[in-house]
Design a protein around this motif. Structure first.
Motif, short mmCIF file in Angstrom:
data_model
loop_
_atom_site.label_atom_id
_atom_site.label_comp_id
_atom_site.label_asym_id
_atom_site.label_seq_id
_atom_site.Cartn_x
_atom_site.Cartn_y
_atom_site.Cartn_z
N ALA A 26 -52.16 0.47 1.12
CA ALA A 26 -52.69 0.05 2.42
C ALA A 26 -53.92 0.87 2.82
N ALA A 27 -53.92 2.16 2.53
CA ALA A 27 -55.06 3.01 2.89
C ALA A 27 -56.30 2.62 2.09
N ILE A 28 -56.11 2.31 0.82
CA ILE A 28 -57.24 1.89 -0.02
C ILE A 28 -57.79 0.56 0.47
N LEU A 29 -56.90 -0.35 0.81
CA LEU A 29 -57.32 -1.65 1.32
C LEU A 29 -58.09 -1.50 2.62
N ALA A 30 -57.64 -0.60 3.49
CA ALA A 30 -58.35 -0.36 4.75
C ALA A 30 -59.76 0.16 4.49
N GLU A 31 -59.88 1.08 3.52
CA GLU A 31 -61.22 1.60 3.16
C GLU A 31 -62.08 0.49 2.57
N LEU A 32 -61.47 -0.34 1.75
CA LEU A 32 -62.20 -1.46 1.14
C LEU A 32 -62.72 -2.41 2.21
N ARG A 33 -61.88 -2.74 3.17
CA ARG A 33 -62.30 -3.62 4.27
C ARG A 33 -63.46 -3.00 5.06
N LEU A 34 -63.35 -1.71 5.34
CA LEU A 34 -64.40 -1.01 6.07
C LEU A 34 -65.71 -1.01 5.27
N GLN A 35 -65.61 -0.75 3.97
CA GLN A 35 -66.80 -0.74 3.11
C GLN A 35 -67.45 -2.12 3.08
N ALA A 36 -66.64 -3.15 2.95
CA ALA A 36 -67.17 -4.52 2.93
C ALA A 36 -67.89 -4.83 4.24
N LYS A 37 -67.28 -4.43 5.36
CA LYS A 37 -67.90 -4.67 6.66
C LYS A 37 -69.20 -3.90 6.80
N THR A 38 -69.20 -2.64 6.36
CA THR A 38 -70.39 -1.79 6.42
C THR A 38 -71.55 -2.39 5.63
N GLU A 39 -71.22 -2.93 4.45
CA GLU A 39 -72.24 -3.50 3.57
C GLU A 39 -72.55 -4.96 3.89
N GLY A 40 -71.78 -5.56 4.78
CA GLY A 40 -71.98 -6.97 5.08
C GLY A 40 -71.65 -7.87 3.90
N ARG A 41 -70.63 -7.49 3.16
CA ARG A 41 -70.22 -8.23 1.98
C ARG A 41 -68.77 -8.66 2.11
N GLN A 42 -68.36 -9.56 1.23
CA GLN A 42 -66.97 -9.98 1.19
C GLN A 42 -66.18 -9.00 0.33
N ILE A 43 -64.91 -8.85 0.66
CA ILE A 43 -64.04 -7.97 -0.11
C ILE A 43 -64.02 -8.39 -1.58
N GLN A 44 -63.98 -9.69 -1.83
CA GLN A 44 -63.91 -10.17 -3.22
C GLN A 44 -65.10 -9.72 -4.04
N SER A 45 -66.28 -9.62 -3.43
CA SER A 45 -67.45 -9.18 -4.20
C SER A 45 -67.35 -7.70 -4.55
#
Length: 75
Positions: free
Chosen positions: A14-33
């Motif tokens: 869950a912590a990794i997923l939260a970081e991934l979501r934050l990174q995607a939002k920061t970069e303006g990208r989708q999680i899948q990319s």
């Protein structure tokens, strides 16, 4: 042309997923990319690791076969 996509499901910490979501939002990208980028990098690194292992095996075989020659050359 885009490659065909295939859906799949998985789980992650869950912590990794939260970081991934934050990174995607920061970069303006989708999680899948981001996941695709990370997996591609992982696979490339593993493949290059395989090549290194093959090269080391060839080197060790060469040393075993020509050890006397290498010692003479080193003198």
């Amino acid at each position: 042309m885009d490659q065909p996509r295939e859906k799949f499901a998985t789980q992650m910490d869950a912590a990794i997923l939260a970081e991934l979501r934050l990174q995607a939002k920061t970069e303006g990208r989708q999680i899948q990319s981001l996941i695709e980028e990370a997996v591609s990098a992982l696979l490339a690194a593993r493949k290059s690791g395989d090549r290194r292992a093959q090269i080391m095996e060839l080197h060790e075989a060469s040393v075993a076969k020509y050890e006397a020659v290498y010692k003479k050359l080193a003198e």
